[in-house]
Scaffold this active site. Structure first.
Site, PDB file in Angstrom:
ATOM      1  N   ASN A  10      37.517  17.273  10.760  1.00 10.58           N
ATOM      2  CA  ASN A  10      38.785  16.951  11.410  1.00 10.58           C
ATOM      3  C   ASN A  10      39.699  16.287  10.385  1.00 10.58           C
ATOM      4  OD1 ASN A  10      40.884  16.237  13.082  1.00 10.58           O
ATOM      5  ND2 ASN A  10      39.749  14.680  14.216  1.00 10.58           N
ATOM      6  N   LYS A  12      42.734  15.476  10.719  1.00  9.06           N
ATOM      7  CA  LYS A  12      43.721  14.603  11.365  1.00  9.06           C
ATOM      8  C   LYS A  12      45.112  14.900  10.775  1.00  9.06           C
ATOM      9  CE  LYS A  12      40.139  11.348  12.567  1.00  9.06           C
ATOM     10  NZ  LYS A  12      39.762   9.952  12.839  1.00  9.06           N
ATOM     11  N   HIS A  95      39.720  13.810  21.752  1.00  8.46           N
ATOM     12  CA  HIS A  95      39.455  12.851  20.675  1.00  8.46           C
ATOM     13  C   HIS A  95      39.962  11.473  21.083  1.00  8.46           C
ATOM     14  CE1 HIS A  95      39.555  10.925  16.723  1.00  8.46           C
ATOM     15  NE2 HIS A  95      38.728  11.869  16.328  1.00  8.46           N
ATOM     16  N   GLU A  97      41.581   9.315  19.624  1.00 12.10           N
ATOM     17  CA  GLU A  97      42.972   9.037  19.256  1.00 12.10           C
ATOM     18  C   GLU A  97      43.939   9.664  20.266  1.00 12.10           C
ATOM     19  OE1 GLU A  97      41.525   8.870  14.660  1.00 12.10           O
ATOM     20  OE2 GLU A  97      42.741  10.572  15.307  1.00 12.10           O
ATOM     21  N   GLU A 167      31.530  10.470  19.700  1.00 13.37           N
ATOM     22  CA  GLU A 167      32.188   9.676  18.664  1.00 13.37           C
ATOM     23  C   GLU A 167      32.440   8.265  19.182  1.00 13.37           C
ATOM     24  OE1 GLU A 167      34.548  12.291  15.622  1.00 13.37           O
ATOM     25  OE2 GLU A 167      35.728  12.023  17.437  1.00 13.37           O
ATOM     26  N   GLY A 173      36.670   5.875  11.513  1.00 10.42           N
ATOM     27  CA  GLY A 173      37.569   5.400  10.479  1.00 10.42           C
ATOM     28  C   GLY A 173      37.396   3.947  10.098  1.00 10.42           C
ATOM     29  N   SER A 213      32.616   7.898  10.948  1.00  7.54           N
ATOM     30  CA  SER A 213      32.343   7.477   9.568  1.00  7.54           C
ATOM     31  C   SER A 213      31.107   8.162   8.979  1.00  7.54           C
ATOM     32  CB  SER A 213      32.206   5.946   9.492  1.00  7.54           C
ATOM     33  OG  SER A 213      33.412   5.313   9.884  1.00  7.54           O
TER      34      SER A 213
END
Length: 251
Positions: A10, A12, A95, A97, A167, A173, A213
């Site tokens: 991904n 992003k 996701h 985010e 996730e 991140g 990560s």
């Protein structure tokens, strides 16, 4: 049958330029990649078709998001029908985010999942808990609540087109990584939920991948867990070590 190992990248909102996009493609194109692994990369929407044109054909492309309508007055959105017409086979939905920054609910994500499947796409469906939820021992409860609207709107045969990505939000991140035991426990809980909520066959066949990560250093231990069927890689997918992650199980 054993579940095929899956590694997604991904990107992003990266890379920042067309030249960086070409450099990433060159790394992937020149690499020796384990042919038993399904590899999918997900660039920003503006690079979907340009990357598809220059990338080797054994690596698939995924969109990072889509809307649920096939067309219409929805400024800034991309439809599942457009992705299908452009021969983009996968889309990432749910996701963290999208859930946190853009306030997408699990019900909305389920609607987009149904629309994507109806258009002929495969879906990488993301779920995961926050640090506060993890510390309150609510991981299974939260993940199941995110999956439930999808379960309710899908047919059993639809699950062959779904890859579930666990996730943990606190590991995305941040450099923090779930231990292999934590990842295995969460994945086993997801599989148990699918067994009871859908069917034993779906639970056995559905690939559940880990994201948060992931790096070349931790991929081996994470990938060795019985219910970890691969990875959704963020930052490391923009680096040469992505190849090492793809090849983590190569003899």
């Amino acid at each position: 049958m054993p579940r095929q190992f899956f590694v997604g990248g991904n990107f992003k909102m990266n890379p920042a330029s067309r030249e960086q996009k070409r450099s990433l493609a060159a790394i992937l194109n020149e690499a020796t990649i384990d042919s038993s692994v399904e590899v999918v990369v997900s660039p920003p929407a503006i690079y979907l078709l340009p990357l598809k044109e220059i990338l080797r054909k054994d690596i698939k492309i995924a969109a990072q998001n889509c809307y649920f309508k096939p067309n219409g007055a929805f400024t800034g959105e991309i439809s599942p029908a457009m992705l299908k017409d452009s021969e983009i086979p996968y889309v990432i939905l749910g996701h963290s985010e999208r859930r946190t920054l853009f306030h997408e609910t699990s019900e909305f994500i389920a609607t987009k999942t149904r629309a994507s499947l109806d258009a002929g796409l495969s879906v990488i469906l993301c779920v995961g808990e926050t640090l506060a939820e993890r510390e309150a021992n609510k991981t299974a409860e939260v993940v199941q609540s995110q999956l439930k609207p999808v379960v309710e709107i899908l047919k059993e045969e639809d699950w062959s087109k779904i890859v579930v990505a666990y996730e943990p939000v606190w590991a995305i991140g941040t450099g923090k990584v779930a231990t292999s035991a934590q990842a295995q426990e969460a994945h086993a809980d997801i599989r148990a939920f699918l067994k009871s909520a859908v069917s034993p066959a779906v639970a056995e066949q559905t690939r559940i991948i880990y994201g948060g990560s992931v790096s070349a250093k931790n991929a081996k231990e994470l990938g060795s867990q019985a219910d970890v069927d691969g990875f959704l890689v963020g930052g490391a997918s923009l680096k040469p070590e992505f190849i090492d992650i793809i090849n983590v199980n190569k003899a």
